[in-house]
Write a protein that holds these residues in place. Structure first.
Motif, PDB file in Angstrom:
ATOM      1  N   TYR A 365      78.883  37.865  23.862  1.00  0.00           N
ATOM      2  CA  TYR A 365      79.631  38.930  24.733  1.00  0.00           C
ATOM      3  C   TYR A 365      78.927  39.056  26.119  1.00  0.00           C
ATOM      4  O   TYR A 365      77.790  39.290  26.008  1.00  0.00           O
ATOM      5  N   LYS A 366      79.651  38.988  27.019  1.00  0.00           N
ATOM      6  CA  LYS A 366      79.188  39.382  28.380  1.00  0.00           C
ATOM      7  C   LYS A 366      80.039  40.538  28.997  1.00  0.00           C
ATOM      8  O   LYS A 366      80.865  40.791  28.928  1.00  0.00           O
ATOM      9  N   ASN A 367      79.210  41.641  29.193  1.00  0.00           N
ATOM     10  CA  ASN A 367      79.862  43.014  29.631  1.00  0.00           C
ATOM     11  C   ASN A 367      80.545  43.462  28.535  1.00  0.00           C
ATOM     12  O   ASN A 367      81.832  43.836  29.007  1.00  0.00           O
ATOM     13  N   GLY A 368      80.299  43.092  27.273  1.00  0.00           N
ATOM     14  CA  GLY A 368      81.217  43.396  26.276  1.00  0.00           C
ATOM     15  C   GLY A 368      82.346  42.418  25.905  1.00  0.00           C
ATOM     16  O   GLY A 368      83.339  42.854  24.988  1.00  0.00           O
ATOM     17  N   PRO A 385      71.695  38.217  36.164  1.00  0.00           N
ATOM     18  CA  PRO A 385      70.972  39.694  35.930  1.00  0.00           C
ATOM     19  C   PRO A 385      71.917  40.620  35.895  1.00  0.00           C
ATOM     20  O   PRO A 385      71.466  41.673  35.674  1.00  0.00           O
ATOM     21  N   ALA A 386      73.100  40.572  36.837  1.00  0.00           N
ATOM     22  CA  ALA A 386      73.863  41.526  36.877  1.00  0.00           C
ATOM     23  C   ALA A 386      74.664  42.042  35.549  1.00  0.00           C
ATOM     24  O   ALA A 386      75.213  43.226  35.468  1.00  0.00           O
ATOM     25  N   ASP A 387      74.651  41.109  34.713  1.00  0.00           N
ATOM     26  CA  ASP A 387      75.420  41.402  33.480  1.00  0.00           C
ATOM     27  C   ASP A 387      74.835  41.684  32.224  1.00  0.00           C
ATOM     28  O   ASP A 387      73.374  41.581  32.279  1.00  0.00           O
ATOM     29  N   SER A 388      75.107  42.463  31.146  1.00  0.00           N
ATOM     30  CA  SER A 388      74.813  42.489  30.088  1.00  0.00           C
ATOM     31  C   SER A 388      75.267  41.527  28.917  1.00  0.00           C
ATOM     32  O   SER A 388      76.268  41.279  29.113  1.00  0.00           O
TER      33      SER A 388
HETATM   34  C1  NAG Z   1      79.223  43.213  34.584  1.00  0.00           C
HETATM   35  O1  NAG Z   1      79.180  45.011  34.912  1.00  0.00           O
HETATM   36  C2  NAG Z   1      78.246  44.741  36.170  1.00  0.00           C
HETATM   37  C3  NAG Z   1      78.047  46.161  36.479  1.00  0.00           C
HETATM   38  O2  NAG Z   1      78.407  47.066  35.230  1.00  0.00           O
HETATM   39  C4  NAG Z   1      78.821  44.056  37.416  1.00  0.00           C
HETATM   40  O3  NAG Z   1      78.246  44.037  38.440  1.00  0.00           O
HETATM   41  C5  NAG Z   1      79.266  42.443  36.981  1.00  0.00           C
HETATM   42  O4  NAG Z   1      79.804  42.030  37.968  1.00  0.00           O
HETATM   43  C6  NAG Z   1      79.829  42.565  35.617  1.00  0.00           C
HETATM   44  N1  NAG Z   1      80.160  40.991  35.296  1.00  0.00           N
HETATM   45  C7  NAG Z   1      81.152  40.708  34.945  1.00  0.00           C
HETATM   46  C8  NAG Z   1      81.105  39.095  34.688  1.00  0.00           C
HETATM   47  O5  NAG Z   1      82.039  41.287  34.935  1.00  0.00           O
END
Ligand code: NAG
Ligand code: NAG
Ligand code: NAG
Ligand code: NAG
Ligand code: NAG
Ligand code: NAG
Ligand code: NAG
Length: 797
Positions: A365-368, A385-388
């Motif tokens: 999962y990326k950003n859930g 690095p911006a993603d979880s």
């Molecule tokens: C994931 O979340 C971060 C901030 O919470 C955002 O900057 C980033 O663009 C998001 N990535 C995706 C792939 O949506």
């Protein structure tokens, strides 16, 4: 699901054979990796530890950033073993100081490759040690030698040998199993008399390595049980399959799975009971048997199901024993986590659990949001690095990993910071894995790696801008700067005077007060506790200093946090002598032949010395403040000069001594006749007044003459009483300007009545006539503007 290597107890290192046990030092310029041994032979299924130590030049202030092991390269870069799915869940790294260990469990024959160690420093240096450690993973096997000729069901003796292609140490102790039952033999080989149904297995006693496969003593049909896995792990709530292959020489009458850990529930502890009848497993176990394979499935696993499981069968004449190790099941609760492993091509993500292997199926999962097409335990995509990121397995989901989130530096306590305060800066960033912190003061990196920067007693030198950066394997972030301003009350001010040399009247002088304070102090200058100046300026300036400015000065520096007085500063202004004042003693009448003391006194800094001159005489009469003329004679009368002198100048005063000894010897100088006339008139007036008084006093019985009744001066001497007694003389000391036309007499005071005492019978009244000094400018004072006239009574004979 196949069992992965559970962490075995520490002592459970696999049987390891050190074929070559030499120290191999590799490296140049002090960079090096030393492997304890370069060839290791280990038993299949066991756990091996590979050791090394490394060095790098101490002159570089590097810290080791990363250490890892690898077996292969990808794009010329070593691939961290932990990111290789083949080793998933089976490798562990540990380092203590500069010694590192690689631990591989559940060894497979395919693990027989060369392992190398690599380290990198935070200064960019990296080093990998060749030739590495060559690992051979070999199985144990039972070899049967000697006669195998069997007649009917009877066999002869044969020799059994526990063999490994690793050469085993001669003194090793062995375990032997016959039909699953441990027998009392510890040597590597032994002879036995055996029957065709018997099977044999051996193991090394010192290690908890898996035993060799069972071999039939005769032919290929015998009683055997071989477990598929030594150990298996599974998540709580999931289900697990434990299986074995079995064969029987005769037809089986019963077979079942059991766990020795449940023995206390059995009717007879030496008689294992079928797990299916155990209430703990009711409804959760299912056994499937098919062509010599039995599979025990336990579903809805509980942590209490963690145990060793054995298979057992019976025939009319035989029962399979169970001292041979079975399969160990470990049930764990969730421990799924995303491991972030740094690699030269960017962070690598591994879905890690002690239970999972590369055969498990994962979701990422990326950003859930689920990422399509990612099934591997090792995430294949690019990590931003911006993603979880998180992973899941079945119903388990890891917590997400992410680079440090934005954060700020906080300070306690808030408000003004005073010197010696305890101040803490806290840098706390949400990050997973946990961030490492670096502190900066200005552009300088501090040697603090804690999230808190603590000043137990803050000092002014600690003032400045601080910020911190947080970094984990996924990224780095830097805070805004905070400003630290350490306040303190003024320190003891230092005072200075310029010029620092001697200060001469009329010169320009500057006093400076300087005190360290934050915020900057304002200043107050004092002279002898009187405020001179107040304000932000620390300087007090005299454009032309005068002798009155002599004295003690100090300054006070003050800010909102306190005030401090400086030490006192003595300002010594030097100046030439002021016009000396001269006096004559005795002030009463001076009898010819007696002694007369002239005293000269002048204000001067440094103190003046004095020289006495007499009119028309070249050489000085005397030096010193006091000039005494013993045996005063008429010829002593005249003008005397007192000269006061220091290195800043000199000044004269004039004194006239006039001897009055009757009309024939008028001492009055021609120039002062007019003055004397005035005096005479005055004296006559006074005499008349006092005469009246004297009558009264005489009637009171005083035998003495009231000398106040007489004023015998100059020509008045003829009126003196014809007594033998010395005539009392009143005289006046009159100061004149040299230019006598300017003389002022306004200040003439009549002689004051003196208290009548026996000692003061000869008391003299005198009048002082003071005149204004016409020219008071310093430059003109050197003239002897003033003369002091004294009239001295001359004794009549
Ligand atoms: C994931 O979340 C971060 C901030 O919470 C955002 O900057 C980033 O663009 C998001 N990535 C995706 C792939 O949506
Ligand atoms: C290493 O660190 C010490 C103390 O921090 C410092 O004095 C020295 O100059 C540093 N040496 C190098 C080569 O950076
Ligand atoms: C700070 O501490 C030092 C040493 O303990 C002490 O001498 C000094 O007076 C203290 N300063 C203040 C402002 O408290
Ligand atoms: C500093 O000196 C002034 C003047 O002498 C005095 O009034 C004041 O109390 C002193 N202050 C301190 C803190 O000593
Ligand atoms: C000097 O500083 C003190 C404390 O901050 C303040 O109370 C005072 O008014 C200041 N004096 C001058 C003359 O600025
Ligand atoms: C008096 O002082 C001056 C200047 O200091 C010096 O030259 C002189 O010799 C002194 N005279 C006596 C008598 O000490
Ligand atoms: C003071 O008087 C003496 C004697 O007349 C003379 O030598 C000297 O120069 C005078 N000094 C001054 C300063 O006038």
């Amino acid at each position: 699901m196949r069992g992965a290597a559970m962490s075995l107890p520490a002592a459970a290192c696999g049987f390891v054979l050190f074929l070559l046990s030499l120290q191999v030092i590799q490296g140049q310029n002090n960079w090096g990796v030393t492997y304890t041994s370069t060839q290791i032979c280990a038993v299949k299924g066991s756990t091996v530890e590979i050791h090394c130590s490394y060095t790098y030049p101490s002159r570089i202030n590097a810290t080791v950033a990363r250490t890892f092991w690898f077996t292969k390269l990808q794009d010329k870069e070593p691939v961290d073993l932990r990111t290789d799915s083949k080793y998933l869940g089976r490798v562990q790294y540990s380092c203590h100081e500069k010694s590192c260990t690689l631990r591989i469990s559940d060894l497979r024959e395919s693990d027989s490759v060369v392992y190398k160690f690599m380290f990198t420093t935070n200064h960019g240096g990296k080093y990998s040690g060749s030739p590495g450690v060559s690992l051979s993973v070999r199985g144990l096997q039972v070899q049967i030698r000697g006669s195998r000729s069997c007649f009917s069901k009877t066999c002869t003796w044969a020799e059994l040998k526990c063999h490994s292609s690793c050469s085993l140490p001669g003194r090793s102790s062995y375990l032997w199993y016959k039909n699953g039952e441990k027998i009392n033999k510890e040597t590597s080989s032994y002879s036995d008399y055996f029957y065709p149904p018997d099977s044999y297995s051996c193991a090394l006693n010192a290690y908890k390595d898996p035993p060799s496969p069972s071999v039939c003593g005769h032919g290929h049909s015998c009683n055997t049980v071989m477990y598929t896995d030594r150990s298996v792990c599974a998540f709580k709530g999931s289900s697990v399959d434990i299986s074995c292959m079995y064969s029987s020489y005769e037809s089986i009458t019963s077979k079942f799975w059991f766990s020795p850990e449940r023995s206390r529930r059995w009717q007879n502890p030496s008689q294992p009971e079928d797990l299916s009848t155990d209430s703990q497993y009711t409804g959760r176990v299912h056994v499937e048997t098919e062509r010599g394979r039995s599979t025990l499935r336990i579903s809805d696993l509980r942590e209490s199901d963690s145990a060793e499981y054995h298979f057992k069968f019976k025939t009319p004449n035989f029962e399979w024993r169970s001292s041979l190790p079975g399969t160990t099941l470990t049930v764990t609760d969730q421990d799924l986590q995303v491991q972030v492993i740094w690699s030269s091509t960017g962070p690598k993500l591994i879905c890690h659990s002690s239970c999972l292997t590369d055969r498990s199926s994962f979701l990422w999962y990326k950003n859930g949001t689920m990422i399509q097409g990612e099934r591997s335990p090792s995430y294949g995509g690019q990590v931003d690095p911006a993603d979880s990121y998180s992973c899941s397995y079945q119903k388990y989901r890891s917590t997400p990993v992410y680079a440090p989130k934005p954060f700020s530096v906080s300070r306690t306590p808030p408000g003004d910071i005073m010197k010696n305060d305890s101040v803490t800066l806290t840098c706390s960033s949400d990050a997973n894995p946990e961030a490492k912190y670096t502190w900066y003061k200005g552009n300088q990196k501090l040697l603090i790696e804690e999230p808190q920067l603590v000043f137990s007693s803050i000092q002014p030198s600690d003032s400045g801008q601080y910020y911190c950066s947080a970094q984990n394997e996924l990224g780095r972030r830097t805070s805004e700067a905070v400003f630290i301003n350490v306040n303190y009350a003024p320190m003891l001010p230092s005072v200075s005077v310029s010029p620092s040399a001697e200060i001469v009247e009329g010169s320009s002088v500057t006093l400076t007060c300087s005190s360290d304070a934050n915020p900057a102090a304002n200043y107050t200058w004092y002279k002898e506790n009187q405020i001179l100046l107040q304000g932000p300026e620390s300087i007090y300036h005299f454009t032309s200093i005068s002798s009155e400015d002599r004295g003690n000065y100090h300054c006070k520096s003050e800010n909102e946090f306190g005030r401090t007085n400086s030490t006192s500063l003595l300002l010594d202004v030097q100046y030439g002598p002021k016009l000396p004042s001269v006096s004559v003693s005795p002030s009463a009448e001076i009898v010819e032949g007696s002694s007369v003391t002239l005293t000269c006194s002048s204000d001067a800094n440094p103190a003046a010395n004095y020289t006495w001159y007499k009119e028309n005489e070249d050489s000085p009469k005397a030096s010193g403040q006091i000039f005494t003329i013993t045996d005063f004679r008429a010829e002593h009368s005249g003008k005397y000069y007192c000269e006061a002198q220091n290195r800043r100048g000199r000044q004269n005063s004039t004194l006239h001594l006039i001897v009055v000894a009757g009309a024939w010897k008028s001492a009055a100088t021609g120039t002062i006749t007019a003055v004397l006339l005035v005096i005479l008139l005055l004296a006559a007036f006074l005499w008349i007044r006092r005469k009246k008084k004297s009558v009264t006093q005489q009637s009171k019985g005083g035998e003495r003459l009231d000398n106040r009744a007489q004023i015998n001066m100059g020509t008045a001497a003829t009126q003196r009483q014809p007594t033998e007694q010395e005539d009392d003389l009143n005289y006046s000391i009159i100061s004149f300007p040299q230019n006598q036309e300017d003389a002022l007499y306004s200040n003439i005071r009549p002689p004051q009545p003196r208290r009548h005492t026996e000692e003061q019978d000869d008391g003299v009244d005198y009048t002082t006539v003071k005149t204004e000094n016409a020219s008071s400018a310093p430059g003109t004072r050197r003239q002897d503007d003033f003369a002091l006239y004294s009239t001295v009574n001359k004794t009549q004979h």
